[in-house]
Design a protein around this motif. Sequence first.
Motif, PDB file in Angstrom:
ATOM      1  N   LEU A 115      11.650   0.992   7.567  1.00 20.35           N
ATOM      2  CA  LEU A 115      10.549   0.586   8.440  1.00 20.35           C
ATOM      3  C   LEU A 115      11.117  -0.389   9.461  1.00 20.35           C
ATOM      4  N   ALA A 116      10.979  -0.022  10.741  1.00 26.64           N
ATOM      5  CA  ALA A 116      11.550  -0.847  11.816  1.00 26.64           C
ATOM      6  C   ALA A 116      10.576  -1.964  12.189  1.00 26.64           C
ATOM      7  N   GLY A 117      10.404  -2.918  11.278  1.00 27.68           N
ATOM      8  CA  GLY A 117       9.501  -4.027  11.541  1.00 27.68           C
ATOM      9  C   GLY A 117       8.045  -3.598  11.457  1.00 27.68           C
ATOM     10  N   GLY A 118       7.143  -4.565  11.621  1.00 32.88           N
ATOM     11  CA  GLY A 118       5.724  -4.265  11.623  1.00 32.88           C
ATOM     12  C   GLY A 118       5.187  -3.922  10.245  1.00 32.88           C
ATOM     13  N   ALA A 119       3.979  -3.351  10.217  1.00 33.03           N
ATOM     14  CA  ALA A 119       3.295  -3.012   8.967  1.00 33.03           C
ATOM     15  C   ALA A 119       3.429  -1.525   8.670  1.00 33.03           C
ATOM     16  N   VAL A 120       3.416  -1.203   7.393  1.00 29.59           N
ATOM     17  CA  VAL A 120       3.513   0.194   6.978  1.00 29.59           C
ATOM     18  C   VAL A 120       2.187   0.893   7.257  1.00 29.59           C
ATOM     19  N   PRO A 121       2.193   2.027   7.972  1.00 30.13           N
ATOM     20  CA  PRO A 121       0.944   2.779   8.156  1.00 30.13           C
ATOM     21  C   PRO A 121       0.364   3.185   6.802  1.00 30.13           C
ATOM     22  N   ALA A 122      -0.947   3.060   6.634  1.00 31.59           N
ATOM     23  CA  ALA A 122      -1.584   3.283   5.332  1.00 31.59           C
ATOM     24  C   ALA A 122      -1.322   4.685   4.798  1.00 31.59           C
ATOM     25  N   GLU A 123      -1.445   5.692   5.632  1.00 25.86           N
ATOM     26  CA  GLU A 123      -1.236   7.065   5.161  1.00 25.86           C
ATOM     27  C   GLU A 123       0.215   7.281   4.740  1.00 25.86           C
ATOM     28  N   TYR A 124       1.124   6.652   5.468  1.00 29.75           N
ATOM     29  CA  TYR A 124       2.537   6.766   5.113  1.00 29.75           C
ATOM     30  C   TYR A 124       2.788   6.153   3.737  1.00 29.75           C
ATOM     31  N   ALA A 125       2.228   4.980   3.500  1.00 33.91           N
ATOM     32  CA  ALA A 125       2.409   4.321   2.207  1.00 33.91           C
ATOM     33  C   ALA A 125       1.882   5.188   1.075  1.00 33.91           C
ATOM     34  N   GLU A 126       0.763   5.883   1.329  1.00 39.26           N
ATOM     35  CA  GLU A 126       0.176   6.748   0.308  1.00 39.26           C
ATOM     36  C   GLU A 126       1.125   7.882  -0.063  1.00 39.26           C
ATOM     37  N   PHE A 127       1.591   8.625   0.937  1.00 37.41           N
ATOM     38  CA  PHE A 127       2.410   9.782   0.577  1.00 37.41           C
ATOM     39  C   PHE A 127       3.814   9.375   0.147  1.00 37.41           C
ATOM     40  N   TYR A 128       4.269   8.177   0.567  1.00 38.00           N
ATOM     41  CA  TYR A 128       5.602   7.761   0.149  1.00 38.00           C
ATOM     42  C   TYR A 128       5.637   7.503  -1.357  1.00 38.00           C
ATOM     43  N   GLY A 129       4.565   6.939  -1.894  1.00 35.03           N
ATOM     44  CA  GLY A 129       4.489   6.751  -3.334  1.00 35.03           C
ATOM     45  C   GLY A 129       4.516   8.070  -4.074  1.00 35.03           C
ATOM     46  N   VAL A 131      23.773  10.298 -11.356  1.00 32.27           N
ATOM     47  CA  VAL A 131      23.293  10.150  -9.979  1.00 32.27           C
ATOM     48  C   VAL A 131      24.366   9.423  -9.190  1.00 32.27           C
ATOM     49  N   LEU A 132      24.830  10.039  -8.100  1.00 28.63           N
ATOM     50  CA  LEU A 132      25.959   9.495  -7.351  1.00 28.63           C
ATOM     51  C   LEU A 132      25.546   8.566  -6.211  1.00 28.63           C
ATOM     52  N   ASN A 133      24.246   8.525  -5.890  1.00 32.59           N
ATOM     53  CA  ASN A 133      23.754   7.609  -4.847  1.00 32.59           C
ATOM     54  C   ASN A 133      22.800   6.613  -5.486  1.00 32.59           C
ATOM     55  N   ASN A 134      23.001   5.336  -5.212  1.00 32.29           N
ATOM     56  CA  ASN A 134      22.231   4.332  -5.931  1.00 32.29           C
ATOM     57  C   ASN A 134      21.697   3.213  -5.042  1.00 32.29           C
ATOM     58  N   GLN A 135      21.522   3.494  -3.749  1.00 31.63           N
ATOM     59  CA  GLN A 135      20.809   2.553  -2.895  1.00 31.63           C
ATOM     60  C   GLN A 135      19.318   2.622  -3.208  1.00 31.63           C
ATOM     61  N   PRO A 136      18.562   1.546  -2.949  1.00 34.53           N
ATOM     62  CA  PRO A 136      17.123   1.555  -3.258  1.00 34.53           C
ATOM     63  C   PRO A 136      16.418   2.764  -2.643  1.00 34.53           C
ATOM     64  N   ARG A 137      15.508   3.347  -3.421  1.00 37.61           N
ATOM     65  CA  ARG A 137      14.776   4.522  -2.948  1.00 37.61           C
ATOM     66  C   ARG A 137      13.423   4.149  -2.341  1.00 37.61           C
ATOM     67  N   GLU A 138      13.048   2.883  -2.465  1.00 39.57           N
ATOM     68  CA  GLU A 138      11.815   2.424  -1.848  1.00 39.57           C
ATOM     69  C   GLU A 138      11.960   2.421  -0.320  1.00 39.57           C
ATOM     70  N   LEU A 139      10.832   2.424   0.365  1.00 42.29           N
ATOM     71  CA  LEU A 139      10.853   2.215   1.816  1.00 42.29           C
ATOM     72  C   LEU A 139      11.421   0.823   2.079  1.00 42.29           C
ATOM     73  N   ILE A 140      12.463   0.739   2.899  1.00 40.87           N
ATOM     74  CA  ILE A 140      13.143  -0.523   3.132  1.00 40.87           C
ATOM     75  C   ILE A 140      12.687  -1.089   4.483  1.00 40.87           C
ATOM     76  N   ALA A 141      12.048  -2.249   4.447  1.00 40.81           N
ATOM     77  CA  ALA A 141      11.596  -2.895   5.676  1.00 40.81           C
ATOM     78  C   ALA A 141      12.729  -3.733   6.257  1.00 40.81           C
ATOM     79  N   LEU A 142      13.017  -3.514   7.522  1.00 37.91           N
ATOM     80  CA  LEU A 142      14.115  -4.235   8.188  1.00 37.91           C
ATOM     81  C   LEU A 142      13.562  -5.243   9.195  1.00 37.91           C
TER      82      LEU A 142
END
Length: 359
Positions: free
Chosen positions: A234-248, A348-359
């Motif tokens: 997430l490039a700053g700002g707030a997470v759009p509500a619909e995006y947060a829903e489907f990301y979960g 599992v060969l990739n282990n960076q966080p899978r959550e949406l990462i806010a920058l």
Amino acid sequence: MNRWRKAQALAASEGIDALLVTPGADLRYLTGYTALPLERLTCLVLPAHGDPTLIVPALEVAAARASGIDVALASWTETEDPFALVTDLVGNAATIGLDDHMWASRVFALKDALPNARQVLAGPLVQQLRIRKEADEIAALREAGQAIDRVHARMGEWLRPGRTEREVGADIARAIIDEGHETVDFVIVGSGPNGASPHHELSDRVIEEGDPVVIDIGGTNHAGYCSDSTRNYLAGGAVPAEYAEFYGVLQAAQQAQLDHAKPGVTAESVDAVGRAIIAEAGFGDRFIHRTGHGIGQETHEEPYIVEGSSLVLEEGMAFSIEPGIYLEGRFGARIEDIVVCTADGLEVLNNQPRELIAL
């Protein structure tokens, strides 16, 4: 037993008298030689019985030898016909196997040179070997996965509002090399609505505050093995509500697939587990691609994790697990990890966080 001897044994068992392999991943896998795909013919002639020969242009002999190949070389000069060399080596073979990525011009030339030989695809045969990774191959994939993880870990250095996708992509490409790859295979920076295109190319779109951004990147390391990992930012700002829903929903689907995948289950069952979760949440028609693809000396190879594939997963098989949800014109997301089947589970060969990462 080395790889080309294993391929010989398979060819003999399937009634193929000789394999003809031109530059590409199969040649690299069988011989260790990364040959340039030139207009001049380079071709491995691998008989089902007897010793193989690599036909190379005279100007490529030194490069072939430097690769450390363990097969005989036969060179040809600019005024010689290399297909005559192939004919001499193949002899009266009734059936020849041609690698899947051979240029059409080569296929037709070989048909003219060997009119009585039946041509079949060699790819399925070689894939029987390539689909199950040996310990050194898994180590190379593990190293590639760690290298691409290090690039994702640095994303905050480059990804921010006011920069274009192309600018961010250029920084990522440099980091892919800096962190341990020899080549950059692809860089996807899908910001805002461009994230809804799974294979979006870099563009001059300026990243805006609050944009979700899909970053899908990969390269090839010194051992010739590939990385491929996707994370979402997430490039700053707030997470759009619909995006947060489907990301979960997407996270739950991928985790279910990671939990399910192991030796003994089918490829299509891994796809089905995640697809059912996404469909139940109402986004079934937004998951528009297969769950995954095999990876090794190519970014995309067998096995494919897709509906309709009854292939039973086995120890040594390496592939991606990457469900996605895409809302056209708005945004999208995909979470991708490379995994390898072990004797009793999954690494599992990739282990960076899978959550949406806010920058």
